[in-house]
Design a protein around this motif. Structure first.
Motif, PDB file in Angstrom:
ATOM      1  N   GLY A  90      30.667 -64.345  34.213  1.00 16.93           N
ATOM      2  CA  GLY A  90      29.577 -64.825  33.353  1.00 16.93           C
ATOM      3  C   GLY A  90      28.233 -64.187  33.596  1.00 16.93           C
ATOM      4  O   GLY A  90      27.474 -63.931  32.664  1.00 16.93           O
ATOM      5  N   ASP A  91      27.892 -63.870  34.857  1.00 13.92           N
ATOM      6  CA  ASP A  91      26.568 -63.308  35.164  1.00 13.92           C
ATOM      7  C   ASP A  91      26.538 -61.785  35.048  1.00 13.92           C
ATOM      8  O   ASP A  91      25.482 -61.171  35.136  1.00 13.92           O
ATOM      9  CB  ASP A  91      26.123 -63.753  36.571  1.00 13.92           C
ATOM     10  N   ARG A  92      27.723 -61.152  34.860  1.00 14.42           N
ATOM     11  CA  ARG A  92      27.765 -59.683  34.803  1.00 14.42           C
ATOM     12  C   ARG A  92      28.032 -59.154  33.396  1.00 14.42           C
ATOM     13  O   ARG A  92      27.637 -58.048  33.067  1.00 14.42           O
ATOM     14  CB  ARG A  92      28.867 -59.158  35.731  1.00 14.42           C
ATOM     15  N   ILE A  93      28.721 -59.917  32.581  1.00 15.28           N
ATOM     16  CA  ILE A  93      29.104 -59.448  31.241  1.00 15.28           C
ATOM     17  C   ILE A  93      27.873 -59.375  30.333  1.00 15.28           C
ATOM     18  O   ILE A  93      26.987 -60.242  30.403  1.00 15.28           O
ATOM     19  CB  ILE A  93      30.187 -60.376  30.641  1.00 15.28           C
ATOM     20  N   LYS A  94      27.818 -58.333  29.514  1.00  8.12           N
ATOM     21  CA  LYS A  94      26.691 -58.171  28.593  1.00  8.12           C
ATOM     22  C   LYS A  94      26.720 -59.310  27.562  1.00  8.12           C
ATOM     23  O   LYS A  94      27.783 -59.769  27.163  1.00  8.12           O
ATOM     24  CB  LYS A  94      26.783 -56.833  27.872  1.00  8.12           C
ATOM     25  N   LEU A  95      25.511 -59.709  27.122  1.00  7.86           N
ATOM     26  CA  LEU A  95      25.400 -60.847  26.204  1.00  7.86           C
ATOM     27  C   LEU A  95      26.151 -60.619  24.893  1.00  7.86           C
ATOM     28  O   LEU A  95      26.780 -61.539  24.365  1.00  7.86           O
ATOM     29  CB  LEU A  95      23.922 -61.159  25.917  1.00  7.86           C
ATOM     30  N   ASP A  96      26.078 -59.374  24.352  1.00  6.72           N
ATOM     31  CA  ASP A  96      26.751 -59.115  23.068  1.00  6.72           C
ATOM     32  C   ASP A  96      28.273 -59.215  23.226  1.00  6.72           C
ATOM     33  O   ASP A  96      28.965 -59.750  22.359  1.00  6.72           O
ATOM     34  CB  ASP A  96      26.346 -57.758  22.485  1.00  6.72           C
ATOM     35  N   LEU A  97      28.796 -58.739  24.366  1.00 10.27           N
ATOM     36  CA  LEU A  97      30.245 -58.841  24.618  1.00 10.27           C
ATOM     37  C   LEU A  97      30.653 -60.298  24.778  1.00 10.27           C
ATOM     38  O   LEU A  97      31.712 -60.716  24.298  1.00 10.27           O
ATOM     39  CB  LEU A  97      30.632 -58.057  25.882  1.00 10.27           C
ATOM     40  N   GLN A  98      29.796 -61.058  25.451  1.00 15.58           N
ATOM     41  CA  GLN A  98      30.075 -62.484  25.638  1.00 15.58           C
ATOM     42  C   GLN A  98      30.117 -63.207  24.288  1.00 15.58           C
ATOM     43  O   GLN A  98      30.997 -64.031  24.037  1.00 15.58           O
ATOM     44  CB  GLN A  98      28.985 -63.093  26.527  1.00 15.58           C
ATOM     45  N   ARG A  99      29.190 -62.865  23.427  1.00 19.25           N
ATOM     46  CA  ARG A  99      29.122 -63.474  22.090  1.00 19.25           C
ATOM     47  C   ARG A  99      30.367 -63.128  21.274  1.00 19.25           C
ATOM     48  O   ARG A  99      30.981 -63.986  20.641  1.00 19.25           O
ATOM     49  CB  ARG A  99      27.851 -63.016  21.365  1.00 19.25           C
ATOM     50  N   HIS A 100      30.763 -61.844  21.311  1.00 20.81           N
ATOM     51  CA  HIS A 100      31.968 -61.410  20.578  1.00 20.81           C
ATOM     52  C   HIS A 100      33.220 -62.119  21.105  1.00 20.81           C
ATOM     53  O   HIS A 100      34.090 -62.525  20.339  1.00 20.81           O
ATOM     54  CB  HIS A 100      32.158 -59.890  20.715  1.00 20.81           C
ATOM     55  N   LEU A 101      33.266 -62.285  22.413  1.00 17.48           N
ATOM     56  CA  LEU A 101      34.417 -62.925  23.048  1.00 17.48           C
ATOM     57  C   LEU A 101      34.540 -64.380  22.580  1.00 17.48           C
ATOM     58  O   LEU A 101      35.618 -64.844  22.193  1.00 17.48           O
ATOM     59  CB  LEU A 101      34.257 -62.867  24.569  1.00 17.48           C
ATOM     60  N   ILE A 102      33.401 -65.098  22.585  1.00 20.29           N
ATOM     61  CA  ILE A 102      33.377 -66.500  22.137  1.00 20.29           C
ATOM     62  C   ILE A 102      33.824 -66.588  20.665  1.00 20.29           C
ATOM     63  O   ILE A 102      34.611 -67.462  20.288  1.00 20.29           O
ATOM     64  CB  ILE A 102      31.975 -67.121  22.343  1.00 20.29           C
TER      65      ILE A 102
END
Length: 375
Positions: free
Chosen positions: A289-301
């Motif tokens: 959670g603290d290392r993944i880029k925000l845009d990748l996190q958003r796409h994943l969700i």
């Protein structure tokens, strides 16, 4: 040591007792009038012709002429007479059945509540006693009497169901047979006076016997029998000879474009085979959670949401052992087909960087699982 011995003897006696238990067959229907009692009596004649010692423990024909006619020639164990609140009433004679000990006994109306003062409160409890005595039982019940379906069926019919059986009783059954009719066939039987007498037909048509209600009850009865068959297959048939139900697992990563393709194509496959499917995301330490880029996190969700909307069960696992996690989940969930995305790599990169892929291939080559690479 002595305790172990006595425990072992008890286990063996329990095993012997279970093996001597009578066989249990249940006719299930969506409502009164589908023909459960009629079918039980037809089967009674067939068994008697084949030399089986069969007797009727309790039957209720509701004065239906066709059903009543089938009583001729079938031995009946007399009912037990009980005085209750100044009236002489009749109940099934459980002890009489056990004493006479036929090979097979017919016991109608499984959900019936016994008269106060009887050994058991419910007839299904009487049936358990008879089975434990080594006598096989053929019985019948309507779907609305199942405890787990009680509230749902009350919403459909608007009629409270007071007499109910626990679902575990159907789990005891060696065989469940659904007596199926279309809504039109059932309504025609009602109008022809084959279910109730003439004075009750009009009221029944206005209340319980409406096409939309019957269709819903029919679906529930069909599903219950299907679940029973699935349970029997999973318990009784060895895995190596069992017909596999297709189960798909889509493996996704943070690669948004590939993940979307894998999810949508796996959803199509699962829909075609009418099978359950899951989406697995293995989160390695680089994607925490603290290392993944925000845009990748958003796409994943968003991809998790897409998968859920398309009917998948989404599973997220934290692990740096991607292959091990995929293979473990495939085994646990009895997956028949693993779906992955096509690597976006040139040939040299594929050769240099496919340790995970090679490990996966090595594992599934020893199993019945298929691997599909979705382009």
């Amino acid at each position: 040591m002595e305790d172990n011995k006595s425990g072992s003897v008890k286990d063996f006696l329990d095993l012997v007792k279970r093996s001597r238990r009578g066989k249990f067959k249940v006719y299930i229907g969506m409502s009164a009038g589908v023909g459960k009692t009629y079918r039980m009596l037809q089967e009674s004649h067939a068994l008697l012709k084949n030399g089986i010692d069969l007797q009727i423990g309790y039957i209720e024909t509701h004065n239906r002429l066709e059903t009543h006619a089938l009583l001729a020639g079938v031995p009946v164990i007399p009912r037990r007479k009980i005085f209750y609140k100044g009236k002489e009433l009749e109940e099934m004679d459980v002890q009489g059945i056990i004493n006479i000990h036929p090979e097979v006994v017919i016991v109608d109306e499984l959900a019936h509540t016994n008269i106060e003062g009887s050994k058991n409160t419910k007839r299904w409890q009487d049936v358990v006693d008879i089975l434990e005595a080594g006598i096989s039982v053929i019985s019948a019940v309507n779907i609305q009497h199942l405890e787990s379906m009680n509230e749902e069926i009350e919403k459909i019919t608007g009629i409270p169901i007071t007499e109910r059986i626990p679902d575990k009783i159907l789990e005891l059954a060696d065989e469940i047979v659904n007596i199926d009719l279309t809504a039109d066939e059932l309504i025609d039987r009602l109008k022809a006076g084959k279910i109730y007498d003439e004075s009750k037909i009009s009221r029944a048509l206005d209340n319980f016997f409406q096409s939309e209600k019957i269709l819903q009850l029919r679906e529930m009865a069909l599903k219950e029998v299907a679940h029973h068959v699935e349970r029997k297959i999973s318990i009784e048939i060895p895995k190596q000879i069992k017909l596999r139900q297709e189960r798909f697992m889509a493996c996704i990563s943070t690669n948004n474009k590939t993940a979307k393709i894998v999810i949508r194509k796996t959803a199509r496959l699962a829909s075609y085979y009418r099978s359950p499917w899951i989406v697995l995301y293995v989160q390695n330490s680089k994607e925490s959670g603290d290392r993944i880029k925000l845009d990748l996190q958003r796409h994943l969700i968003n991809n998790f949401k897409l998968a859920t909307e398309l009917g998948a069960e989404v599973i997220k696992v934290k692990s740096d052992d991607v292959t091990g996690t995929i293979t473990r989940m495939a085994d646990e969930k009895e997956i028949t087909t693993i779906c992955i995305g096509k690597p976006h790599l040139n040939l040299f990169q594929v050769i240099m960087r496919t340790a995970i892929f090679n490990q996966l291939l090595k594992h599934i080559s020893t199993t019945e699982t298929d691997l599909v690479i979705l382009s």
